[in-house]
Motif scaffolding. Structure first.
Motif, PDB file in Angstrom:
ATOM      1  N   LEU A 130      65.772  23.294  25.814  1.00 21.44           N
ATOM      2  CA  LEU A 130      66.589  24.398  26.320  1.00 21.44           C
ATOM      3  C   LEU A 130      67.326  23.994  27.591  1.00 21.44           C
ATOM      4  CD1 LEU A 130      64.138  27.418  25.824  1.00 21.44           C
ATOM      5  CD2 LEU A 130      65.723  26.380  24.191  1.00 21.44           C
ATOM      6  N   SER A 131      68.405  24.703  27.888  1.00 21.97           N
ATOM      7  CA  SER A 131      69.195  24.433  29.094  1.00 21.97           C
ATOM      8  C   SER A 131      69.823  25.731  29.580  1.00 21.97           C
ATOM      9  CB  SER A 131      70.284  23.394  28.806  1.00 21.97           C
ATOM     10  OG  SER A 131      71.171  23.884  27.804  1.00 21.97           O
ATOM     11  N   VAL A 132      70.457  25.662  30.737  1.00 21.62           N
ATOM     12  CA  VAL A 132      71.161  26.807  31.323  1.00 21.62           C
ATOM     13  C   VAL A 132      72.644  26.500  31.321  1.00 21.62           C
ATOM     14  CG1 VAL A 132      71.482  28.181  33.419  1.00 21.62           C
ATOM     15  CG2 VAL A 132      69.191  27.428  32.767  1.00 21.62           C
ATOM     16  N   LYS A 133      73.449  27.464  30.897  1.00 27.99           N
ATOM     17  CA  LYS A 133      74.903  27.259  30.849  1.00 27.99           C
ATOM     18  C   LYS A 133      75.406  26.845  32.233  1.00 27.99           C
ATOM     19  CE  LYS A 133      75.733  30.480  27.015  1.00 27.99           C
ATOM     20  NZ  LYS A 133      74.318  30.846  26.770  1.00 27.99           N
ATOM     21  N   PRO A 134      76.304  25.874  32.282  1.00 30.64           N
ATOM     22  CA  PRO A 134      76.670  25.265  33.577  1.00 30.64           C
ATOM     23  C   PRO A 134      77.417  26.192  34.528  1.00 30.64           C
ATOM     24  CG  PRO A 134      78.046  24.410  31.801  1.00 30.64           C
ATOM     25  CD  PRO A 134      76.968  25.211  31.145  1.00 30.64           C
ATOM     26  N   TYR A 135      78.044  27.264  34.031  1.00 27.18           N
ATOM     27  CA  TYR A 135      78.801  28.135  34.926  1.00 27.18           C
ATOM     28  C   TYR A 135      77.897  29.118  35.682  1.00 27.18           C
ATOM     29  CZ  TYR A 135      78.285  31.557  31.143  1.00 27.18           C
ATOM     30  OH  TYR A 135      77.765  32.401  30.189  1.00 27.18           O
TER      31      TYR A 135
ATOM     32  N   PHE B 174      61.883  19.190  36.458  1.00 27.26           N
ATOM     33  CA  PHE B 174      62.253  20.088  35.353  1.00 27.26           C
ATOM     34  C   PHE B 174      63.039  21.292  35.870  1.00 27.26           C
ATOM     35  CE2 PHE B 174      58.439  17.798  33.989  1.00 27.26           C
ATOM     36  CZ  PHE B 174      58.896  17.238  32.806  1.00 27.26           C
ATOM     37  N   LEU B 175      62.659  21.798  37.052  1.00 27.28           N
ATOM     38  CA  LEU B 175      63.442  22.872  37.668  1.00 27.28           C
ATOM     39  C   LEU B 175      64.869  22.397  37.929  1.00 27.28           C
ATOM     40  CD1 LEU B 175      60.734  24.185  40.163  1.00 27.28           C
ATOM     41  CD2 LEU B 175      61.843  25.583  38.413  1.00 27.28           C
ATOM     42  N   SER B 176      64.998  21.182  38.439  1.00 29.19           N
ATOM     43  CA  SER B 176      66.329  20.633  38.742  1.00 29.19           C
ATOM     44  C   SER B 176      67.155  20.447  37.480  1.00 29.19           C
ATOM     45  CB  SER B 176      66.198  19.298  39.476  1.00 29.19           C
ATOM     46  OG  SER B 176      65.564  19.479  40.724  1.00 29.19           O
ATOM     47  N   GLN B 177      66.507  20.025  36.387  1.00 34.20           N
ATOM     48  CA  GLN B 177      67.245  19.831  35.137  1.00 34.20           C
ATOM     49  C   GLN B 177      67.830  21.138  34.618  1.00 34.20           C
ATOM     50  OE1 GLN B 177      65.490  17.181  32.040  1.00 34.20           O
ATOM     51  NE2 GLN B 177      63.984  16.634  33.614  1.00 34.20           N
ATOM     52  N   LEU B 178      67.188  22.245  34.931  1.00 30.75           N
ATOM     53  CA  LEU B 178      67.731  23.554  34.537  1.00 30.75           C
ATOM     54  C   LEU B 178      68.687  24.111  35.587  1.00 30.75           C
ATOM     55  CD1 LEU B 178      64.612  25.334  32.970  1.00 30.75           C
ATOM     56  CD2 LEU B 178      66.505  24.203  31.797  1.00 30.75           C
ATOM     57  N   GLY B 179      68.923  23.347  36.655  1.00 32.41           N
ATOM     58  CA  GLY B 179      69.862  23.788  37.687  1.00 32.41           C
ATOM     59  C   GLY B 179      69.216  24.401  38.900  1.00 32.41           C
ATOM     60  N   PHE B 180      67.891  24.538  38.900  1.00 32.36           N
ATOM     61  CA  PHE B 180      67.209  25.171  40.027  1.00 32.36           C
ATOM     62  C   PHE B 180      66.746  24.096  41.010  1.00 32.36           C
ATOM     63  CE2 PHE B 180      67.072  28.291  36.676  1.00 32.36           C
ATOM     64  CZ  PHE B 180      67.363  29.466  37.353  1.00 32.36           C
TER      65      PHE B 180
ATOM     66  N   VAL C  40      63.402  34.850  36.237  1.00 33.34           N
ATOM     67  CA  VAL C  40      64.740  34.428  36.672  1.00 33.34           C
ATOM     68  C   VAL C  40      65.217  33.264  35.797  1.00 33.34           C
ATOM     69  CG1 VAL C  40      66.066  33.339  38.542  1.00 33.34           C
ATOM     70  CG2 VAL C  40      64.500  35.220  39.060  1.00 33.34           C
ATOM     71  N   ILE C  41      64.332  32.304  35.562  1.00 33.37           N
ATOM     72  CA  ILE C  41      64.690  31.162  34.720  1.00 33.37           C
ATOM     73  C   ILE C  41      64.924  31.602  33.275  1.00 33.37           C
ATOM     74  CG2 ILE C  41      63.868  28.963  33.792  1.00 33.37           C
ATOM     75  CD1 ILE C  41      62.383  28.536  36.421  1.00 33.37           C
TER      76      ILE C  41
ATOM     77  N   ALA D 233      68.724  32.531  28.803  1.00 29.33           N
ATOM     78  CA  ALA D 233      69.308  33.478  27.839  1.00 29.33           C
ATOM     79  C   ALA D 233      70.780  33.729  28.136  1.00 29.33           C
ATOM     80  CB  ALA D 233      68.527  34.789  27.866  1.00 29.33           C
ATOM     81  N   GLY D 234      71.135  33.710  29.428  1.00 28.66           N
ATOM     82  CA  GLY D 234      72.526  33.926  29.820  1.00 28.66           C
ATOM     83  C   GLY D 234      72.940  35.375  29.859  1.00 28.66           C
TER      84      GLY D 234
END
Length: 881
Positions: free
Chosen positions: A487-492, A516-522, A583-584, A589-590
Motif C-alpha cells: 500500500l501507499s499514499v497518493k503523492p499529492y 516504513f512511516l517515511s515510505q508512506l510520507g510520514f 491518520v495513516i 484511503a485518500g
C-alpha cells in the motif's frame, strides 16, 4: 508575618533537618481525608503560603470545608509552584514585561522590580511550519511554473539543501530570528525565566517528560508541583498527578509577578473508570469517548478527578492524553492522583533516583499518594459518573469541533449527512446534485481527481498523541504492515510527522518502524505544534486549484486536539481528529468517505484488496515493542542536551540591557500601548454610552475566530499593513508568530475567514459600518468607529471564547475599541482575559438571548456601570434605535 500553621512543619527525613514540609496530617482535621486529591493540592498551597495578607487563615478554612463551600461560589487564592509558556503566548508576555519596565521607569520607579517571582519555563514550539515535506519537490515544480522570481529563487535555494526537518528548522530561524533574539534577551534580563530552545518538542510533552517535578524542593521545603500555563492544554500534566490548567496570558503574568490566582472553589466530578479496553482500542478512542461523555454531563468550570480500578490499566501517556483534552470537555482540570505507575513513569523517563524516593515519601506522608484498587481511599466528590473502558469503540471527531465524536463505523454516513446539512457545526449545505462531483487535476505528471471528503492533509502532530508511545508505535507498526502489503499514499496528500519530543524519533528509529512511516510520507518535519495550530504550510497549487474549482469540502485528518473552522488550513473545510494509526489509514484511503468494515483501504499492485483489519496492530503487539524500545536511557540522552544542542539558538546575539531597546522598524516586536498613560492612582470605571455593535455573532465563537493563529490572508488588513512596511507575502509568517506586534494583531482581530457575522449572513471577516451601511473589513470598521469617538460592543451566543487560551483574543478587541461583550455564556479563560483587559463580560439573565429580547444588533447600547463593580452583579443596559 508568621505563618499560623508553622507548628505543622517537620523534616521529611530526620537525617536531613533542613528539608522540611507542612504535614497536613498534623492538622488532625477529619475533613482532610474526605477531600478530593486535587483539592488537597489547593489546601497545601493555602497552608504553606498563609501570610495573613494575600492568603488568610479563613481561606484555608474555606478549602478544608470544601464539602459545603464548593456549591456556594466561594473564592479562594491559589499560588501555583510555577508557570509554563509556549512562544506564541510567551513572546507577548515578555513584551508586556519589557513595556512594564518602561512604564515603571517613567513613574520614577525601579524598573528591575518588574521580574518573575514565580519560576517560569518557556518552550519555543509554535513557530515551526510544514513548509517542506515529502512532496516539497512537487510543490517546487508547481511553484516554478506560477510563482514570482523571488519565490522561485527562494525555493530553488532550499531544494538544494538536506531533508524536510532541516529545511523547516532553517526556515523557522530565518522567519523568527528577531523573535528568538528577543526571547533570549528576556531570559537574560529577567530572573526565574528559563527558555527551552526551538527543536526540543512541544511544550506539553517537554513538560511531561522533563520539566515536571511532581514534588518541588525549593528554599528548604517540599511541596506539590503545580502550575498554570498560557496554553489551554496545560492540563496534560494532570495525567502525571501535577495539578495544572490553562489561564490567559494576562493572568499568567500576574502569577509570575507573585500574585495568587483568585478562583472559585470548584466542584469536583469523580470519573470512575472500570474494565479494560479492547485489544484494538487506542488512547485516542478513549479520550474522544470521555470528551463527548463529559460534555453531556456538563463540567464547565469544574475539576474532574479520575478514580476506580480502570485507571490502573492506563499508562501515564494514556492518562496524559485524556487530561490534555480537558478544555474540549470544558473542565478546568482533569486530575489523576500520583500512584505507583506515576513513579514508574518518572523512572522510565530518566528522573533522578534520589528525587523519586523523596517524591513518593512526601506524597505518602501528606496523603496524596493513590492506590486505585483501594476503595477506602476514595474521597467524596460532588458527583460521580462512570465509564466502562470495554465499551469504547474506534472513533474520530469532527468535522469542525473536537467534542463531536463520530465512530469510525459511521464516518462515511456521517460525512454524507454533514455535506447536505444546514451550514453549522455539523453541516456544509452542499446541494444534493453536487455531492458526487469529481474534479480532475494533474500532479507530478499523473492524473488524479478530488471530490468532497478527499483527504489532502494527513498529519501526525504533536499536541495530544505523540506523548503516547503506544499510539505512535501503533502507527509505526501499521505503516510497516501497510508497506509490506503493497500500500501507499497518493503523492499529492500533504503528510507529516511532527513529534512532541526527540524521544519519539529515537524509539521509532530503534524499533525499526521509522523507515516504513517515511515510505508512506510520514517523515519527521519538525518538533512542535505544527498542523494543529494552523502551521500546516502550503498545499500543492494543483490541489488548491481543484478544491477551489469544485468548491470542494476537502478534508484534513490530524492527531491533534483542535479542529475548529479555519484553524488547520483555509482549504480544508472538514477536519477530523483521529489517532495516529487512523491518520495513516485515512491517508492511504485518500478519503473520509469510507466504511473500513465493508470497504478495502486500497487495492495493491497485485490486485489484492487490503482491509484495515488486515494491518491493524493489537495492543499486545504494541506493548511488546514499547517494553523493548522505550527505555530511560533515551530520555536522559535527549534531555541532557536539550538546552545546549541547538547551535543556531546558542549563537544568537542578544542585548544584555535591563531595558529593551525597541526597534521602530520591527514588524515582530513593538512596544504595546497598554501601559500608555499609566498613573499611580486607580481610575474609577465609567459607564458605556451609546455604543454601536461591531459584530453580531452566534454560538461557539472560538478564540480562533477572534484572533486566528494561522496564515495571514493576502487581502487582509494585516497583509496590507505588512506590505506597507516593505514585506512580501512570503515574509508574512503567521498571526501567531507576530503576537509581539500589536499593529498586526489588532488588524488580525476577527480576521478568520470562517467568522459568521449575522449582519452579513455569511462566513467572512467583514462587518457593516452601521452609520453608513457600508460592508468592510472588521478592523477598518472599528477604526472608523474609533475616529468618530464611538464605543463598541459585541453580541454573542453561548460559549463565547471557547478554544485556546489566547490573550490576544482579548487584547485585540481592546485595541479595536470594544468596551463590552454581551453573550449567553463564556469560556472561563477567555472571560478572565476580557476582565484583565478592562472589557466587561456581560451575560444575559437566565433564559434571555438576543433573539428572545428582539435585539438585531443595529441598536445603540448604554451600559450603566456603578462605581463599585462586583462579580455576578446585575447591571442595567439601555437600548435605543
Amino acid at each position: 508575618m508568621t505563618n499560623p500553621y508553622a507548628h505543622i512543619i517537620e523534616p521529611l527525613d530526620p537525617q536531613k533537618p533542613d528539608h522540611k514540609f507542612f504535614n497536613l496530617k498534623k492538622l488532625k482535621d477529619p475533613r482532610y481525608d474526605q477531600l478530593p486529591f486535587s483539592i488537597r493540592v489547593l489546601l497545601e498551597s493555602a497552608v504553606r503560603n498563609c501570610d495573613g495578607f494575600l492568603v488568610k487563615k479563613e481561606d484555608v478554612e474555606k478549602v478544608l470545608n470544601w464539602k459545603v463551600t464548593q456549591s456556594q461560589t466561594v473564592e479562594v487564592p491559589f499560588r501555583p509552584a510555577r508557570v509554563i509558556l509556549q512562544d506564541f503566548t510567551g513572546v507577548p508576555a515578555v513584551v508586556d514585561f519589557a513595556a512594564m519596565r518602561d512604564a515603571v521607569k517613567k513613574l520614577q520607579g525601579d524598573p528591575e522590580r518588574i521580574n518573575p517571582v514565580c519560576p517560569a519555563d518557556l518552550v519555543i514550539d509554535h513557530s515551526i511550519q510544514v513548509d517542506f515535506n515529502r512532496n516539497y519537490l512537487h510543490f517546487l515544480g508547481a511553484c516554478l511554473g506560477a510563482c514570482s522570481l523571488v519565490t522561485k529563487v527562494y525555493y530553488l535555494f532550499h531544494s538544494l539543501r538536506s531533508d524536510s526537518l532541516q529545511k523547516n528548522q532553517d526556515l523557522e530561524f530565518e522567519r523568527n530570528k528577531e523573535r528568538f533574539e528577543f526571547l533570549k534577551w528576556g531570559s537574560k534580563a529577567f530572573q526565574n525565566m528559563r527558555i527551552i530552545p526551538p527543536g526540543s518538542g512541544i511544550v506539553h510533552q517537554v513538560n511531561l517528560e522533563y520539566l515536571a517535578r511532581v514534588v518541588f524542593e525549593r528554599d528548604g521545603y517540599y511541596y506539590p508541583d503545580s502550575l498554570v500555563g498560557t496554553d489551554s492544554h496545560t492540563t496534560m500534566i494532570d495525567g502525571l498527578g501535577v495539578l495544572g490548567w490553562g489561564v490567559g496570558g494576562i493572568e499568567a503574568e500576574a502569577v509570575m509577578l507573585g500574585q495568587p490566582i483568585s478562583m472559585v472553589l470548584p466542584e469536583v466530578i469523580g470519573y470512575k473508570l472500570q474494565g479494560t479496553p479492547d485489544k484494538y482500542i487506542t488512547s485516542t478512542d478513549i479520550v474522544l469517548t470521555v470528551t463527548k461523555h463529559l460534555r453531556q454531563v456538563g463540567v464547565v468550570g469544574k475539576f474532574v478527578e479520575f478514580f476506580g480500578p480502570g485507571v490502573a490499566s492506563l499508562s501515564i501517556a494514556d492518562r496524559a492524553t485524556i487530561a490534555n483534552m480537558c478544555p474540549e470537555y470544558g473542565a478546568t482540570a482533569a486530575f489523576f492522583p500520583v500512584d505507583h505507575i506515576s513513579i514508574h513513569y518518572l523512572n522510565q523517563t530518566g528522573r533522578d533516583t534520589e528525587k523519586l524516593n523523596y517524591i513518593e515519601k512526601y506524597l505518602k506522608a501528606v496523603g496524596m499518594f493513590r492506590d486505585y484498587s483501594n476503595t477506602s481511599e476514595d474521597p467524596q466528590f460532588t458527583q460521580v459518573v462512570e465509564l466502562d473502558l470495554s465499551t469504547v469503540v474506534p472513533c474520530c471527531s469532527g468535522p469542525k469541533r473536537p467534542q463531536d465524536k463520530v465512530t469510525v463505523s459511521e464516518m462515511k454516513q456521517d460525512f454524507k449527512m454533514c455535506l447536505g446539512a444546514k451550514q453549522g457545526f455539523k453541516g456544509f449545505q452542499v446541494a444534493p446534485e453536487r455531492h458526487d462531483v469529481q474534479v480532475p487535476f494533474q500532479f507530478n505528471g499523473a492524473e488524479y481527481s478530488l471530490s468532497h471528503g478527499s483527504v489532502v492533509i494527513a498529519a501526525i502532530t504533536s499536541c495530544t498523541n505523540t506523548s503516547n508511545p503506544s499510539v505512535m508505535l501503533g502507527a509505526g507498526l501499521l505503516a510497516q504492515k501497510a508497506v509490506k502489503a503493497g500500500l501507499s499514499v497518493k503523492p499529492y496528500i500533504k503528510t507529516s510527522l511532527s513529534p512532541g519530543s526527540g524521544v519519539v524519533t529515537y524509539y521509532l528509529k530503534e524499533s525499526g518502524v521509522m523507515d516504513f512511516l517515511s515510505q508512506l510520507g510520514f517523515e519527521v518535519v519538525g518538533y512542535g505544534c505544527m498542523t494543529c495550530i494552523g502551521n500546516s504550510g502550503p498545499l500543492p497549487e494543483p490541489v488548491v486549484q481543484a478544491i477551489t474549482q469544485g468548491d470542494l469540502v476537502a478534508a484534513g485528518v490530524l492527531s491533534g486536539n483542535r479542529n475548529f473552522e479555519g484553524r488547520v488550513h483555509p482549504n480544508t473545510r472538514a477536519n477530523y481528529l483521529a489517532s495516529p494509526p487512523l491518520v495513516i489509514a485515512y491517508a492511504i484511503a485518500g478519503t473520509v468517505r469510507i466504511d473500513f468494515e465493508k470497504e478495502p483501504l486500497a487495492v495493491n499492485s497485485e490486485g489484492k484488496e487490503v482491509f484495515l483489519r488486515d494491518i491493524w496492530p493489537t495492543r499486545d503487539e504494541i506493548q511488546a515493542v514499547e517494553r523493548q524500545f522505550v527505555i530511560p536511557a533515551m530520555f536522559k540522552e535527549v534531555y541532557e542536551k536539550v538546552e545546549k544542542v541547538n547551535e543556531r539558538w546558542n549563537s544568537l546575539e542578544a542585548p544584555s540591557d535591563k531595558l529593551y531597546t525597541w526597534n521602530p522598524n520591527s514588524t515582530y516586536i513593538k512596544s504595546p500601548p497598554f501601559f500608555d498613560g499609566l498613573t499611580r492612582e486607580l481610575q474609577t470605571p465609567n459607564s458605556i454610552t451609546d455604543a454601536y455593535v461591531l459584530l453580531n455573532l452566534g454560538d461557539s465563537v472560538t478564540t480562533d475566530h477572534i484572533s486566528p493563529a494561522g496564515n495571514i490572508a493576502r487581502n487582509s488588513p494585516a497583509a496590507r499593513y505588512l506590505t506597507s512596511r516593505g514585506l512580501t507575502a512570503r515574509e508574512f509568517n503567521s498571526y501567531g508568530s507576530r503576537r509581539g506586534n500589536d499593529a498586526v494583531m489588532a488588524r488580525g482581530t476577527f480576521a478568520n475567514i470562517r467568522l459568521f457575522n449575522k449582519f452579513i449572513n455569511k462566513q467572512a471577516p467583514t462587518t457593516i459600518y452601521l452609520p453608513t451601511g457600508e460592508t468592510m473589513d472588521v478592523f477598518d470598521a472599528a477604526e472608523k468607529y474609533q475616529q468618530a469617538g464611538h464605543p463598541l460592543l459585541i453580541l454573542a451566543g453561548k460559549e463565547y471564547g471557547s478554544g485556546s487560551s489566547r490573550d490576544w483574543a482579548a487584547k485585540g478587541p481592546f485595541l479595536l475599541g470594544i468596551k463590552a461583550v454581551l453573550a449567553e455564556s463564556y469560556e472561563r479563560i477567555h472571560r478572565s482575559n476580557l476582565v484583565g483587559m478592562g472589557i466587561i463580560p456581560l451575560e444575559y439573565l437566565p433564559g434571555d438571548s438576543a433573539e428572545s429580547l428582539g435585539l438585531s444588533g443595529r441598536e445603540r447600547y448604554t451600559v450603566i456601570i456603578p462605581p463599585q463593580i462586583t462579580p455576578r452583579m446585575t447591571v442595567d443596559i439601555k437600548v435605543h434605535a
